[in-house]
Structures are given as structure tokens and as C-alpha cells.
Motif scaffolding. Structure first.
Motif, short mmCIF file in Angstrom:
data_model
loop_
_atom_site.label_atom_id
_atom_site.label_comp_id
_atom_site.label_asym_id
_atom_site.label_seq_id
_atom_site.Cartn_x
_atom_site.Cartn_y
_atom_site.Cartn_z
N ILE A 134 0.83 -1.20 0.00
CA ILE A 134 0.00 0.00 0.00
C ILE A 134 0.87 1.25 0.00
O ILE A 134 0.61 2.21 -0.72
CB ILE A 134 -0.95 0.00 1.20
CG1 ILE A 134 -2.00 -1.10 1.04
CG2 ILE A 134 -1.63 1.35 1.38
CD1 ILE A 134 -2.85 -1.32 2.27
N SER A 161 -2.63 -6.27 -6.40
CA SER A 161 -3.23 -5.82 -5.14
C SER A 161 -4.08 -6.95 -4.55
O SER A 161 -4.41 -7.91 -5.23
CB SER A 161 -4.10 -4.59 -5.37
OG SER A 161 -5.19 -4.90 -6.22
N LEU A 164 -6.75 -0.71 5.23
CA LEU A 164 -7.22 -0.59 3.85
C LEU A 164 -8.48 0.26 3.77
O LEU A 164 -9.31 0.20 4.63
CB LEU A 164 -7.51 -1.99 3.31
CG LEU A 164 -6.31 -2.91 3.20
CD1 LEU A 164 -6.75 -4.25 2.67
CD2 LEU A 164 -5.23 -2.34 2.33
#
Length: 234
Positions: free
Chosen positions: A195, A207, A234
Motif C-alpha cells: 500500500i 493488489s 485498507l
């Protein structure tokens, strides 16, 4: 009306039952997890549930079907939810290398349960859990960090086989073979690193949002459940 009147007692009794049901639901969160994959994802997730000491009654895992695409997976999740209406959270675990992914994400954003004011149950939206290009990228992160722009799933599998030469889909021991709890800890750390790298390089490939599901399951685990490392924000 006297407090010991039969009608008053029935009202109080019904209120008590409702409060008890609400309390039990709060204590016993439930999740529906519908997978695109027929074997790899279900095997991995069932082992994760065992690690976290979560019963399969609290987290229901639905394996994928042959030639299922993301839209079909989301549709199946909606159908399964409406059959029971008993789940607090609904997830779909899908690969990101498919043409109709945007359509599936649009379906996920549509509520599948309207708020019920009488019971206080909120709307439910399906949470997509996506690995791009495929679930094997998440498995690869159990061994090593990489932000390599894989062209397709076959490339990811080749990279995974460097660390796990006998890798094959539908391996019932896949969670253990990628390192179990220790491997999961590495994967969570590697997602955080990924990230940060994406934020600098503005890259969206590869990802995975598996840490979102891991965190949701961790929140459901019993007090005796295993302590896992913190996940990526996230």
C-alpha cells in the motif's frame, strides 16, 4: 392498567425476548463468504476459521461453481442472503483479472437488506474481497514481498512455485503450506508495504484486499482465539 395485568405481562415478556435476541445477535456476529474459487479459497478460509476458533455456523463459506464469474458470484451471494436474512456481513472473494469486474462491483454497492426499524437491523452491502490478478498473489505474499506487475495469473503461479514447488489448486492443506499463522502475519505486513509503495508510485497492480476479510473475522473470534498481527489499514 395494573402492572400485573396479563396484557402488561405479555408486553414485558415480548420486550424481554426481543432484547435477549438482540443481545445474542450482538454476541454472535455472523458472516456469509461466497467464493469464486471452488477449492483453494474455501480450503484456506476454513483453516483460518479454525485458527481463529470461529465456528462454521458463525461464518458460512460457500465454494464457487464451475466457470463462475464475478457477477455470478455476487448474484449467488445475494440469493443466499435473501434465503436466510441471518447474516451481519456478506463478502465475495473474487479475482480481479476479469472483464466484468466493474459490473460485479456495481452489484455489490446495491443494498440487499433495507433497514428494519422494528428490529434495528441496518442495510447490508456486499463487501468485495479482490485479489489482482488472482488469489495466488495473496498466497505469494505469505512468503515474500513483491510489487511486480504480473501480466496474468499464470505468472503469479510461477512466482509462487518458487517458494512452494508443489503448489496446486484444490490443495486442502494450502493454509498450512503457505505458513499458517506465521505466513499470514507476513502477508499482512507485506500488504501494508505494498500500500505504501502504491501510494508513492500510483500503481494499482497487483493488489489484494484479503486483509479486510481477515480483520472482519478477527473481530468475530472468541476470546480464546489466536492473536494475529494487526492488519493493513485498507
Amino acid at each position: 392498567m395494573r402492572e400485573d395485568h396479563p396484557h402488561q405481562r405479555r408486553v414485558a415478556k415480548n420486550r424481554y425476548k426481543h432484547e435477549r435476541r438482540s443481545a445474542r445477535r450482538a454476541e454472535r456476529a455472523t458472516a456469509l463468504i461466497v467464493c469464486e474459487g471452488e477449492c483453494t479459497e474455501p480450503y484456506y478460509l476454513r483453516a483460518l476459521l479454525a485458527l481463529l476458533d470461529i465456528s462454521t455456523a458463525s461464518a458460512v463459506i460457500v465454494p464457487g461453481q464451475t466457470k463462475a464469474d464475478p457477477v455470478a458470484v455476487v448474484t449467488r451471494a445475494k440469493e443466499r442472503f435473501t434465503q436466510a436474512l441471518e447474516f451481519d456481513k456478506v463478502f465475495v472473494v473474487i479475482d480481479g483479472d476479469q472483464a466484468n469486474l466493474d459490473s460485479a462491483l456495481h452489484l455489490c454497492n446495491t443494498p440487499i437488506q433495507r433497514a428494519n426499524q422494528r428490529e434495528g437491523r441496518p442495510e447490508i452491502r456486499i463487501q468485495p474481497i479482490i485479489s489482482s490478478p488472482c488469489i495466488e498473489f495473496w498466497l505469494l505474499l505469505h512468503f515474500a514481498y513483491t510489487d511486480q506487475p504480473f501480466g496474468n495469473c499464470a505468472d503469479v503461479i510461477r512466482a509462487l512455485q518458487v517458494h512452494l514447488p508443489d503448489y496446486r489448486k484444490a490443495d486442502p492443506k494450502i493454509f498450512q503450506k503457505v505458513g499458517g499463522e506465521a505466513g499470514l502475519g507476513r502477508a499482512m505486513e507485506h500488504v501494508e508495504q505494498l500500500i505504501s509503495a502504491r501510494a508513492v508510485g500510483n500503481a494499482a497492480w497487483p493488489s489484494t484486499s484479503l486483509p479486510i476479510l481477515v480483520e472482519a473475522l478477527r473481530a468475530m473470534r472468541t476470546p480464546s482465539g489466536s492473536n494475529l498481527p494487526p492488519s493493513a489499514n485498507l
